[in-house]
Write an enzyme that holds these catalytic residues in place. Sequence first.
Site, PDB file in Angstrom:
ATOM      1  N   LYS A  52       0.750  -1.193  -0.039  1.00 19.00           N
ATOM      2  CA  LYS A  52      -0.019  -0.093   0.098  1.00 19.00           C
ATOM      3  C   LYS A  52       0.835   1.209   0.066  1.00 19.00           C
ATOM      4  CE  LYS A  52      -3.731   2.158   2.802  1.00 19.00           C
ATOM      5  NZ  LYS A  52      -4.515   1.835   3.982  1.00 19.00           N
ATOM      6  N   SER A 127      -9.557   2.094   3.350  1.00 19.37           N
ATOM      7  CA  SER A 127      -8.534   2.682   2.311  1.00 19.37           C
ATOM      8  C   SER A 127      -7.844   2.072   1.569  1.00 19.37           C
ATOM      9  CB  SER A 127      -7.945   3.640   3.131  1.00 19.37           C
ATOM     10  OG  SER A 127      -6.906   2.981   4.071  1.00 19.37           O
ATOM     11  N   SER A 151      -9.564  -0.614   7.474  1.00 23.92           N
ATOM     12  CA  SER A 151      -8.897  -0.439   6.165  1.00 23.92           C
ATOM     13  C   SER A 151      -8.262  -1.590   5.572  1.00 23.92           C
ATOM     14  CB  SER A 151      -7.739   0.516   6.088  1.00 23.92           C
ATOM     15  OG  SER A 151      -8.236   2.034   6.574  1.00 23.92           O
TER      16      SER A 151
END
Length: 194
Positions: A52, A127, A151
């Site tokens: 990420k 996210s 997330s």
Amino acid sequence: MRATRPVDAALDRIDAWQGPTNAFSQVFADEARADAELDREGPLAGVPIAVKDLFDVRGHPTTGCCAAIPPMPAGRDATLVTRLRDEGAIVIGKTNQHELAAGVTNLESSCGPTRNPWDLQRITGGSSGGSAVAVATGIVPISLVSDTGGSARSPAAYCGAWGLKPPQGRVAPEGMMSLAPEMDCPGLLAGSFD
């Protein structure tokens, strides 16, 4: 063990899925292919992984998919990236995310929205939506993510993957951009494939 075949397969799948889903913010094709030529050892020897865009990967910018953050290359890997590499993993790229990890849709990103691979009109959750897509489509079996308030777990549920938020303080956050330090936790998204 050399890993050219798994890395080439992952990069081919990025080519197939990136257009419709926009899962990756950065792809390290040349670097990953060079890493795949090296002999590797460890339980993740030759396994392509995604990271990420909140985690530092040496030589590449960490922006949290926010246009206000200058794209300065990181001088070193985040602690967990180092640990994954030490176990033989090969980083193939950084995944798209909701800007600064502050949202649940993955629609707000300087890299553009991420789309659910199973219905492009639906969201991926956030996210870590780009990571969920990368895992769910079989591009990578594992993606390093963060989880502050869901997330890892929410995008996993939206896209059909497994999301893990370890107990707070169990996993080293060094080199991870922070949203809420008292709640931030590095985590993993993984697939379950036959």
